[in-house]
Design a protein around this motif. Structure first.
Motif: not given
Length: 541
Positions: A62-67, A101-107, A509-518
């Motif tokens: 769910h939070i992937e787009s703003a991780a 209960g919310v939608v996460y959007k990158a700033c 969230a940041n860890t998951a994003a870092a692993q996706a970038r790697e």
């Protein structure tokens, strides 16, 4: 009771620096029955608690787009699915049914000091936007490769003597890490003093990053009013300069019996250490047909890169104007460019004094994510409640600039100075372009959104033995998002907050994003390696 922890790879990294937004990352969850109370580190404890929840995997998706974002925006409300053919509302779903209960959007902030992840995305988009205007692609015709182009740097005039680092002959490839020996800052044999008794000579050889760089030798002699007003009117000065250069080139074309031409530009603004903006500008010569103003046409062969350099140099050295009157300056301020001016040609393969197209695109993209950090000041828009925290008429150099901008912005017709006091008077965008130079940021974002939608659809339709189908994303123009899409999701959302609920959420969230970038980086390296191996000639036996 045995707890199954899914944290083998989620805690590989540590949280980054604290976010500049107040309250972001603060713990808002209460854990009355915390099985990890023995863990004294709050971010680790809240991360473990999140990872043991039943729907942890769904939350990560769910939070992937703003991780990777340091300060995501949380939105709540209704999500309606609409049939594009009939306009019928098919389903309505409330965000309360979603994780958290919310939608996460990158700033989406462009500044590296605020959000490095979103700034990196902005920088990559800026690179492709600028380079497409040089080599074509992304709806820009490939014929632009043959158009003459130059790269110009225009600076502000002097408002008073400041500490500088002057390296006459720099041999370093990376100028930001220059180790060459500079000349003395302000070497004077007579060692004069200003009317305030401050010496106007400085014999120091300032190292890179010295806090004195850009600071006036005598703050009381420095013309702070002219400085902030120049920043405020720099955009208008550039508009007149380009207009004059284009007029000169059209006059030259008429004398040579050639059709009309047009200059298309991409421009990045950068702050010097003294707080004055200067512009890095890419100028491309195009043909112009009044009957087809939207079409990018090849320019006539009779105008060369040298002609563009001459026209830009003439315009930068002659264009000047006076601002409207101000109660503190009844005759207005004189707005002109500084003496430091550089105009160089651009080629697809750099040679001699020419610049490479990739280097120019990367140069402009890099500065598009910067702000006032070079001056030692960072803040958001100032108000009457916060101006006292950053402005001081007798304080540091940035504090005096902010105080001057706030003071000069009192008349209604000069209110822009107060609006942009946190930017030292400059109110323009840091990366701008001519309408017909290249594509827009919006077009790049739409293409990225289409790419993500197709991947999401592939993930939802399992193939053999539960694996996703092998459908590949087709890039534009093969994929027509306007005709392929049959439904549209419309959000009736309102602001719920900024930032992650807990520091543990931010860590995961940041860890998951870092692993996706790697994984993405490793995949690109593997594809490049395979391509290199397949194109290489096998050795003879």
């Amino acid at each position: 009771m045995t707890l199954q922890l899914d944290t083998a790879s989620a805690l590989a990294l540590t949280p980054g620096t604290a976010s500049p937004v107040p309250g972001v990352g603060a713990s808002t969850e209460s854990l009355p029955h915390d099985p990890f109370r023995h863990e004294v580190r709050q971010h680790v404890r809240t991360a473990l608690e999140r990872a043991t929840r039943p729907h942890y995997t769904a939350w990560l998706s769910h939070i992937e787009s703003a991780a990777a974002c340091t300060q995501p925006v949380r939105l709540h409300g209704n999500l309606a699915t609409v049939d594009l053919r009939t306009g019928e509302i098919l389903t309505v779903r409330h965000t309360s049914t979603l994780p958290d209960g919310v939608v996460y959007k990158a700033c989406g902030n462009r500044r590296h000091t605020v959000c490095p992840a979103c700034a990196s995305t902005y920088q990559h988009d800026a690179y492709h936007l600028i380079r497409a205007g040089l080599v074509g692609g992304k709806t820009v015709p490939d014929t632009v490769r043959t158009h003459p182009a130059v790269f110009a740097t225009l600076t502000a005039p002097s408002f008073g003597s400041v500490h500088t680092r002057d390296v006459r002959h720099c041999a370093c490839r990376d100028k930001t890490r220059c180790t060459c020996r500079p000349t003395p800052c302000h070497a004077r044999r007579d060692n004069p003093t200003c009317p305030h008794g401050t010496p106007l000579a400085c014999w120091q050889r300032h190292p890179p990053g010295d806090e004195q760089l850009g600071r006036p030798l005598c703050p009381d002699c420095y013309d702070y009013a002219h400085h902030v007003v120049w920043n405020h009117h720099a955009g208008e000065l550039w508009r007149r300069t380009k207009q004059h250069a284009e007029r000169q080139l059209n006059q030259l074309a008429r004398r040579r019996g050639l059709p009309r031409i047009r200059l298309a530009h991409g421009k990045a603004a950068e702050y010097q250490a003294r707080g004055a903006v200067h512009f890095h500008i890419l100028l491309r010569l195009d043909g112009y047909d009044p009957g087809m103003p939207e079409v990018i046409l090849p320019p006539p062969h009779g105008i060369t890169t040298d002609d563009i350099i001459t026209a830009v140099t003439l315009a930068a050295t002659t264009i000047t104007y006076t601002t409207p009157a101000h109660p503190d300056q009844h005759g207005g301020w004189h707005i002109t460019w500084g003496e430091q001016l550089e105009v160089r040609p651009i080629t697809l393969s750099a040679s001699g004094d020419a610049l490479d197209d990739q280097a120019v695109a990367a140069y402009l993209a890099k500065y598009s994510t910067k702000g006032t950090e070079a001056t030692g000041h960072t803040s958001r828009r100032l108000t009457t409640d916060t101006i006292g925290l950053y402005a001081n008429p007798t304080g540091t150099h940035p504090e005096r600039l902010i105080a001057t901008a706030w003071k000069l912005g009192h008349p209604p017709e000069w209110r822009g100075l107060r609006r942009w006091a946190h930017m030292l008077g400059f109110g323009g965008h840091f990366l701008t372009k001519a309408r017909r130079y290249s594509i827009t940021f919006g077009a790049i974002r739409e293409e990225r959104a289409a790419y993500r939608r197709v991947h999401a659809l592939n993930d939802r339709h399992p193939g053999i033995e539960g694996h996703p189908g092998a459908t590949r994303f087709q890039r534009q123009p093969d994929l027509d998002t306007k005709t392929e899409e049959t439904t549209l999701v419309i959000g009736f959302l309102t602001y719920a907050g900024t930032g992650w609920h807990t520091t543990g959420d931010q860590l995961l969230a940041n860890t998951a994003a870092a692993q996706a970038r790697e994984r993405t980086r490793a995949g690109r390296e593997e594809l490049a390696h395979q391509q290199a191996c397949s194109s290489s000639t096998p050795l003879a036996a």
